[in-house]
Design an enzyme around this catalytic site. Structure first.
Site, PDB file in Angstrom:
ATOM      1  N   LYS A  13      66.454  22.525  71.382  1.00  0.00           N
ATOM      2  CA  LYS A  13      66.986  21.796  72.555  1.00  0.00           C
ATOM      3  C   LYS A  13      66.303  22.270  73.841  1.00  0.00           C
ATOM      4  O   LYS A  13      65.901  21.460  74.668  1.00  0.00           O
ATOM      5  CB  LYS A  13      68.505  22.015  72.688  1.00  0.00           C
ATOM      6  CG  LYS A  13      69.312  21.549  71.487  1.00  0.00           C
ATOM      7  CD  LYS A  13      70.807  21.700  71.731  1.00  0.00           C
ATOM      8  CE  LYS A  13      71.282  23.135  71.787  1.00  0.00           C
ATOM      9  NZ  LYS A  13      71.339  23.814  70.482  1.00  0.00           N
ATOM     10  N   ARG A  88      80.091  21.547  73.793  1.00  0.00           N
ATOM     11  CA  ARG A  88      80.045  22.236  72.503  1.00  0.00           C
ATOM     12  C   ARG A  88      81.391  22.170  71.784  1.00  0.00           C
ATOM     13  O   ARG A  88      81.512  22.669  70.679  1.00  0.00           O
ATOM     14  CB  ARG A  88      79.713  23.696  72.759  1.00  0.00           C
ATOM     15  CG  ARG A  88      78.417  24.190  72.158  1.00  0.00           C
ATOM     16  CD  ARG A  88      78.320  25.653  72.537  1.00  0.00           C
ATOM     17  NE  ARG A  88      77.262  26.380  71.924  1.00  0.00           N
ATOM     18  CZ  ARG A  88      76.068  26.562  72.447  1.00  0.00           C
ATOM     19  NH1 ARG A  88      75.727  25.987  73.593  1.00  0.00           N
ATOM     20  NH2 ARG A  88      75.185  27.317  71.833  1.00  0.00           N
ATOM     21  N   ARG A 127      62.247  34.064  65.989  1.00  0.00           N
ATOM     22  CA  ARG A 127      62.411  34.231  67.434  1.00  0.00           C
ATOM     23  C   ARG A 127      62.884  35.656  67.744  1.00  0.00           C
ATOM     24  O   ARG A 127      62.429  36.275  68.688  1.00  0.00           O
ATOM     25  CB  ARG A 127      63.437  33.204  67.950  1.00  0.00           C
ATOM     26  CG  ARG A 127      63.656  33.263  69.453  1.00  0.00           C
ATOM     27  CD  ARG A 127      64.302  31.996  69.970  1.00  0.00           C
ATOM     28  NE  ARG A 127      65.752  32.011  69.845  1.00  0.00           N
ATOM     29  CZ  ARG A 127      66.537  30.986  70.146  1.00  0.00           C
ATOM     30  NH1 ARG A 127      66.023  29.850  70.577  1.00  0.00           N
ATOM     31  NH2 ARG A 127      67.839  31.075  70.017  1.00  0.00           N
ATOM     32  N   ARG A 135      66.879  38.231  72.077  1.00  0.00           N
ATOM     33  CA  ARG A 135      68.209  37.845  72.547  1.00  0.00           C
ATOM     34  C   ARG A 135      69.208  38.526  71.633  1.00  0.00           C
ATOM     35  O   ARG A 135      69.057  38.505  70.420  1.00  0.00           O
ATOM     36  CB  ARG A 135      68.354  36.319  72.457  1.00  0.00           C
ATOM     37  CG  ARG A 135      67.805  35.609  73.671  1.00  0.00           C
ATOM     38  CD  ARG A 135      67.866  34.120  73.505  1.00  0.00           C
ATOM     39  NE  ARG A 135      69.159  33.658  73.004  1.00  0.00           N
ATOM     40  CZ  ARG A 135      69.500  32.373  72.977  1.00  0.00           C
ATOM     41  NH1 ARG A 135      68.676  31.458  73.421  1.00  0.00           N
ATOM     42  NH2 ARG A 135      70.673  32.013  72.512  1.00  0.00           N
ATOM     43  N   ARG A 146      77.274  31.820  64.438  1.00  0.00           N
ATOM     44  CA  ARG A 146      76.991  30.701  65.356  1.00  0.00           C
ATOM     45  C   ARG A 146      76.905  29.385  64.594  1.00  0.00           C
ATOM     46  O   ARG A 146      77.372  28.352  65.069  1.00  0.00           O
ATOM     47  CB  ARG A 146      75.695  30.962  66.121  1.00  0.00           C
ATOM     48  CG  ARG A 146      75.847  32.110  67.109  1.00  0.00           C
ATOM     49  CD  ARG A 146      74.500  32.545  67.625  1.00  0.00           C
ATOM     50  NE  ARG A 146      73.955  31.590  68.558  1.00  0.00           N
ATOM     51  CZ  ARG A 146      72.658  31.495  68.844  1.00  0.00           C
ATOM     52  NH1 ARG A 146      71.798  32.265  68.269  1.00  0.00           N
ATOM     53  NH2 ARG A 146      72.247  30.608  69.721  1.00  0.00           N
TER      54      ARG A 146
HETATM   55  P1  ADP Z   1      71.463  28.127  71.602  1.00  0.00           P
HETATM   56  O1  ADP Z   1      70.507  29.153  71.140  1.00  0.00           O
HETATM   57  O2  ADP Z   1      72.362  27.653  70.516  1.00  0.00           O
HETATM   58  O3  ADP Z   1      70.812  27.010  72.331  1.00  0.00           O
HETATM   59  P2  ADP Z   1      72.758  28.717  74.115  1.00  0.00           P
HETATM   60  O4  ADP Z   1      71.669  29.372  74.872  1.00  0.00           O
HETATM   61  O5  ADP Z   1      73.080  27.304  74.421  1.00  0.00           O
HETATM   62  O6  ADP Z   1      72.462  28.889  72.551  1.00  0.00           O
HETATM   63  O7  ADP Z   1      74.117  29.562  74.279  1.00  0.00           O
HETATM   64  C1  ADP Z   1      74.187  30.961  74.057  1.00  0.00           C
HETATM   65  C2  ADP Z   1      75.651  31.389  74.000  1.00  0.00           C
HETATM   66  O8  ADP Z   1      76.319  31.068  75.242  1.00  0.00           O
HETATM   67  C3  ADP Z   1      76.498  30.672  72.935  1.00  0.00           C
HETATM   68  O9  ADP Z   1      76.395  31.275  71.665  1.00  0.00           O
HETATM   69  C4  ADP Z   1      77.920  30.795  73.536  1.00  0.00           C
HETATM   70  O10 ADP Z   1      78.457  32.086  73.356  1.00  0.00           O
HETATM   71  C5  ADP Z   1      77.648  30.600  75.017  1.00  0.00           C
HETATM   72  N1  ADP Z   1      77.742  29.170  75.420  1.00  0.00           N
HETATM   73  C6  ADP Z   1      76.732  28.405  75.919  1.00  0.00           C
HETATM   74  N2  ADP Z   1      77.149  27.156  76.175  1.00  0.00           N
HETATM   75  C7  ADP Z   1      78.455  27.115  75.825  1.00  0.00           C
HETATM   76  C8  ADP Z   1      79.449  26.095  75.816  1.00  0.00           C
HETATM   77  N3  ADP Z   1      79.177  24.846  76.230  1.00  0.00           N
HETATM   78  N4  ADP Z   1      80.689  26.421  75.373  1.00  0.00           N
HETATM   79  C9  ADP Z   1      80.992  27.648  74.957  1.00  0.00           C
HETATM   80  N5  ADP Z   1      80.105  28.663  74.923  1.00  0.00           N
HETATM   81  C10 ADP Z   1      78.848  28.410  75.341  1.00  0.00           C
END
Ligand code: ADP
Length: 190
Positions: A13, A88, A127, A135, A146
């Site tokens: 994404k 989400r 990654r 991360r 997750r």
């Molecule tokens: P990804 O690698 O899935 O793209 P993100 O960078 O979007 O992960 O998000 C990292 C973390 O931040 C998530 O695992 C969650 O803990 C938190 N987070 C991000 N966006 C949201 C959301 N919309 N609702 C709840 N938690 C979120």
């Protein structure tokens, strides 16, 4: 043009959002990036979100909604935006509808980047091994959590937009360039 990029962790994404903001000159709103910035700055919000994020759990809806509501009120969103990592949960999607309604705005399309689970695990493990980009939420136990949460809490969001006839799907297992091309094709009609 207001769009949502939707998909499991590791679907690409963020990569596709970067491409789309260049191509269509619209902004990206990534709740993950905003949260990571808060963690880095050690704000109250960041301090309370850090453990949740490190475990791969979801930050509570109220926190997420206050972040998104504030961000969507900024003038640069008027020209269009890409939501990445949000909504989400079904509740977040419903709250988003309310905010946009007040602004006389709407989501035009939700793009689902579809990737098989075994490929996701492989990608995120790679990654995590890239030392320059560690991360804390990219290790395998947390990754499994997750993915579990994605299936339980996040996937219902797909049905919500499907019922509104706003859902389009791209095959996220093609090359980055081919996924980008497929998305552009889909957005051409908006
Ligand atoms: P990804 O690698 O899935 O793209 P993100 O960078 O979007 O992960 O998000 C990292 C973390 O931040 C998530 O695992 C969650 O803990 C938190 N987070 C991000 N966006 C949201 C959301 N919309 N609702 C709840 N938690 C979120």
């Amino acid at each position: 043009m207001n769009i949502i990029l939707f998909g499991p962790p590791g679907a690409g994404k963020g990569t596709q959002a970067k491409f789309l903001i260049e191509k269509f000159k619209i902004i990206q709103i990534s709740t993950g990036d905003i949260l990571r910035e808060e963690v880095k700055l050690k704000t109250d919000l960041g301090i309370s979100a850090k453990n949740i994020m490190d475990n791969g759990d979801l930050v509570p809806d109220e926190i997420i909604m206050s972040i998104v509501e504030k961000r969507l009120a900024e003038p640069d969103c008027k020209k269009g935006f890409i939501l990445d990592g949000f909504p989400r949960t079904l509740n977040q999607a419903l709250e988003l509808e309310k905010i946009l309604k007040v602004q006389n705005s709407e989501i035009n399309k939700i793009i689902f980047i579809d990737v098989d689970e075994d490929i996701l695990i492989e990608r995120i493990t790679t990654r995590a091994l890239e030392t320059s980009n560690i991360r804390e939420d990219d290790n395998s136990t947390i990754l499994k959590n997750r993915i579990k949460i994605y299936k339980k809490d996040t996937k219902p969001v797909l049905d919500f937009y499907k019922n509104m006839k706003k859902l389009v799907t791209v095959n996220g297992m093609m090359s980055i360039e081919d996924v980008s091309k497929a998305i552009v094709k889909l957005l051409w009609f908006i």
